[in-house]
Scaffold this motif. Structure first.
Motif, short mmCIF file in Angstrom:
data_model
loop_
_atom_site.label_atom_id
_atom_site.label_comp_id
_atom_site.label_asym_id
_atom_site.label_seq_id
_atom_site.Cartn_x
_atom_site.Cartn_y
_atom_site.Cartn_z
N ARG A 129 0.83 -1.19 -0.02
CA ARG A 129 -0.01 0.05 -0.13
C ARG A 129 0.88 1.35 0.06
NH1 ARG A 129 -2.34 -1.18 4.20
NH2 ARG A 129 -4.00 -2.45 3.41
N ALA A 133 1.55 4.08 -3.20
CA ALA A 133 1.10 5.44 -2.89
C ALA A 133 2.28 6.20 -3.15
CB ALA A 133 0.91 5.79 -1.37
N ARG A 137 2.67 9.19 -6.29
CA ARG A 137 3.40 10.56 -6.27
C ARG A 137 4.19 10.88 -7.22
NH1 ARG A 137 1.72 9.71 -0.54
NH2 ARG A 137 3.51 8.58 -0.15
N GLY A 157 -3.73 1.86 -2.45
CA GLY A 157 -2.61 2.82 -2.35
C GLY A 157 -2.58 3.71 -3.38
#
Length: 362
Positions: A129, A133, A137, A157
């Motif tokens: 997860r 993420a 980004r 995520g």
């Protein structure tokens, strides 16, 4: 590829759904005969001495297209503008078509696959997860298979930044059932992709094809947790065959879910302990894999394979996979004719193409 007519789209779908017509045979037939319609017309004479594969009727193809449209899904044919570049640039022919549900723009962005054990540890799910993420980004799309455990955690995520769920069943097939809400959120804000008809229920034979699609859509595959015999290791192997980068998260030797990932590391996979490792691997690609390879066309001057050549080629096949180039050398005939003979044998169920330019007798 110019925009195909409705009739050609239906013929394309029928040819793709014909038994024994995989990506290799489909690509050859399209180049050899110039259109899906012409290839369909040629099938009976190409299988004179074997079982003739029966394409689904036109009504079935129309029904499949209408079912997808009712869901809001879109059918993409290989070669169309929106078909993923990552699949077109594979050394082996891409799937003839895919169904998509959601944000098509995600297919034009670079992706990393994050896969792993269904019965994953809490720590493994947290890592997946968090890594997803972090990848989001950095502007990367996260692809996975919507399975329990690591896959579901990776999708969660990356939901806010872009995630692609690749399914063995159709885009409307929700499996496992507890991922109904996640499936809905991905369809609304991410993208769902499948080679299967929209409402097809996944079967065991569909998952190797799904795994190949996951790795094909990505620049790299990260395996978080995996036992020694698992679908995640199949995805990693397919990724390596497709020229993708493979990374593995090291784990405790006391946890059987780390045996597969630790074995990948012994075989040369890159270590992944966080986003920096993934970015380092991607930086090393230097634009590799962005050109569509030349697969070779079909020239009538090559001639048509006769029965004697087909039988000579069939005699060179065994249950052990051999490279097509070795079959060509053994047959002592021009490569286009030998390859055409192999395709005709495959249509009759007497040959099967494997990964990395191999062929074997089923």
């Amino acid at each position: 590829m110019t925009a195909p007519s409705d009739a050609e789209r239906i013929a394309w779908l029928r040819l793709a759904r014909t038994p024994n017509v995989g990506p290799v045979a489909f690509d050859h037939l399209l180049r050899r005969f110039g259109s899906a319609k012409a290839a369909l017309d040629a099938l009976p004479r190409l299988t004179q001495r074997g079982a003739v594969p029966r394409p689904p009727p036109e009504t079935a193809a129309v029904a499949e297209i209408e079912a997808g449209e009712r869901l809001g899904a879109r059918l993409l044919l290989a070669g169309e503008a929106d078909f993923p570049t990552s699949l077109r640039t594979l050394d082996t022919p891409p799937p003839p078509l895919i169904w998509t549900l959601g944000d098509l723009a995600l297919l034009s962005r670079p992706a990393v696959a994050v896969v792993g054990a269904r019965v994953a540890s809490a720590a493994g799910q947290r890592f997946a997860r968090g890594l997803a993420a972090d990848l989001g980004r950095e502007g990367l799309v996260v692809a996975s298979g919507l399975a329990r455990g690591v896959d579901g955690a990776a999708h969660e995520g990356a939901l806010a930044t872009g995630t692609v769920a690749v399914l063995g069943g159709g885009v409307a097939d929700i499996y496992p059932p507890e991922h109904e809400d996640l499936h809905g959120r991905i369809a609304a804000g991410g993208l769902i992709v499948s080679e299967s008809p929209p409402r097809h229920r996944a079967q065991a034979k569909d998952f190797p094809r799904r795994n190949r699609l996951i790795s094909g859509l990505a620049l790299a595959v990260v395996v978080v947790e995996a036992e020694l015999k698992s679908g995640s290791l199949i995805t990693a192997r397919l990724a390596a065959e497709q020229g993708r980068e493979v990374l593995a998260v090291p784990g405790s030797p006391l946890d059987p879910r780390a045996r597969g990932t630790n074995d990948l590391l012994r075989q040369g996979a890159a270590v992944c302990e966080g986003i920096e490792d993934v970015l380092r691997v991607l930086e090393g690609l230097n634009g590799r894999g962005v050109r569509e390879p030349e697969r070779g066309g079909w020239s009538p001057a090559a001639g048509e394979p006769d029965e004697a050549l087909r039988e000579r080629v069939a005699g060179l096949l065994s249950p052990t996979a051999a490279f097509v180039d070795d079959i060509v050398r053994g047959a002592g005939a021009p490569a286009p004719m030998v390859f055409a003979a192999l395709v005709e044998l495959a249509l009759a169920g007497r040959a099967a193409f494997g990964p990395s330019g191999t062929v074997h007798r089923p």
